[in-house]
Design an enzyme around this catalytic site. Structure first.
Site, PDB file in Angstrom:
ATOM      1  N   ASN A 141      -6.651   6.913   4.017  1.00  0.00           N
ATOM      2  CA  ASN A 141      -8.089   7.577   3.811  1.00  0.00           C
ATOM      3  C   ASN A 141      -8.301   8.961   3.917  1.00  0.00           C
ATOM      4  OD1 ASN A 141      -8.141   4.762   3.567  1.00  0.00           O
ATOM      5  ND2 ASN A 141      -9.749   4.345   5.108  1.00  0.00           N
ATOM      6  N   ASN A 182      -9.123   4.011  -1.690  1.00  0.00           N
ATOM      7  CA  ASN A 182      -9.686   5.097  -0.697  1.00  0.00           C
ATOM      8  C   ASN A 182      -8.908   6.319  -0.602  1.00  0.00           C
ATOM      9  OD1 ASN A 182     -11.746   3.487   0.134  1.00  0.00           O
ATOM     10  ND2 ASN A 182     -10.656   2.259   1.612  1.00  0.00           N
ATOM     11  N   HIS A 234       0.775  -1.216  -0.307  1.00  0.00           N
ATOM     12  CA  HIS A 234      -0.031   0.019  -0.283  1.00  0.00           C
ATOM     13  C   HIS A 234       0.732   1.235   0.017  1.00  0.00           C
ATOM     14  CE1 HIS A 234      -4.064   1.116  -0.149  1.00  0.00           C
ATOM     15  NE2 HIS A 234      -4.236   1.485   1.084  1.00  0.00           N
ATOM     16  N   ASP A 285      -0.770   2.744  -5.269  1.00  0.00           N
ATOM     17  CA  ASP A 285      -0.788   1.201  -5.642  1.00  0.00           C
ATOM     18  C   ASP A 285      -2.303   1.089  -6.294  1.00  0.00           C
ATOM     19  OD1 ASP A 285      -1.569   1.930  -2.874  1.00  0.00           O
ATOM     20  OD2 ASP A 285      -2.662  -0.038  -3.029  1.00  0.00           O
TER      21      ASP A 285
END
Length: 277
Positions: A148, A194, A101, A173
């Site tokens: 987020n 997100n 991530h 990613d």
């Protein structure tokens, strides 16, 4: 009596000669010169008033720092361009370092190392750096808000510096791309990511900004996607990703110096290390 008169004439002649020499050697003693190290010339608060009283040629000779704080050589200062913002997405902290991530963070770090841009300051809730790629001013950012809420940091930077969205490159990613594959797009949706969703929300729904997607592949078997993106890379994956980062660095250089179309052609036709092998 005659001797005193002669002395007075000699004194007058001496004073006149001294004054003439001073006038020749120091004709502008009324002018106040500014030190390039102490001058407030390039601060936002004082730039307008100083520019009114100082010529542009004098400004260029006084300092190598532009108004926005970019360190530049004289030839680069002549290029007054709006800076690019290059953002890598990820999560802060050692727990997430080197995970799938966080490949956006990884590529921004690689760009900073390759271009000699220190990421040493914290501004707008991001690790932040300013510099140049070629003659183009750039800002590098790694939001520290957690994924987020990435838009809180990115939106603040864009708003403060009034950066056109077409000059905001977001690197992140992508589960839907094969591992270590790059894809450069001029705009688009969030694709379920997100961090990108939050950035688009902060841009008032606008999707018109370029993005560089880095493939991390799909989770094996029945593994949950959330657990998969937080996994670190193994040694072989790390080697392949380093190869991909080198192409990402070159893609960013082409984007800034030669334009989006050339960069997209370079990126989207690049073969993976396995294909080259």
């Amino acid at each position: 009596m005659l001797l005193n008169i002669l002395k007075q004439q000699i004194m007058k002649l001496t004073n006149a000669v001294t004054a003439s020499i001073s006038a020749i050697r120091f004709p502008y003693t009324h002018h106040s010169f500014l030190s390039p190290f102490t001058s407030p010339l390039f601060s936002r608060r004082n730039s307008n008033s100083m520019l009114n009283s100082t010529s542009s040629s004098t400004i260029r000779s006084l300092s190598s720092t532009t108004e926005e704080g970019f360190q530049a050589s004289p030839e680069k200062q002549q290029q007054h361009q709006q800076p690019w913002l290059i953002v890598g997405l990820g999560n802060p902290g050692k727990k997430y370092h080197g995970t799938r991530h966080n490949v956006g963070f990884g590529l921004v770090d690689a760009i900073a190392d390759a271009e000699g841009i220190p990421m040493s300051s914290v501004n707008f809730r991001a690790l932040f750096g300013k510099g140049f790629i070629g003659n183009v001013p750039v800002m590098l950012a790694k939001p520290q808000t957690f994924m987020n809420a990435s838009g809180e940091s990115v939106g603040a930077i864009v708003s403060y510096y009034k950066i056109p969205l077409k000059q905001v490159l977001v690197i992140f990613d992508d589960l839907d791309l094969p591992f270590a594959k790059l894809r450069l797009l001029p705009k688009g949706g969030h694709g379920g990511h997100n961090g990108m969703r939050n950035i688009i929300d902060r841009f008032k729904g606008s999707r018109d900004f370029p993005r560089l997607r880095i493939g991390i592949g799909r989770p094996p078997g029945k593994m949950d996607a959330v657990n998969f993106v937080l996994r670190p890379f193994n040694k072989q994956e790390r080697q392949e990703l380093d190869f991909t980062f080198q192409h990402g660095i070159e893609a960013v250089r082409i984007l800034l110096l030669e334009g989006f179309d050339k960069s997209a052609t370079f990126v989207n036709s690049t073969k993976s290390i396995e294909q080259l092998g």
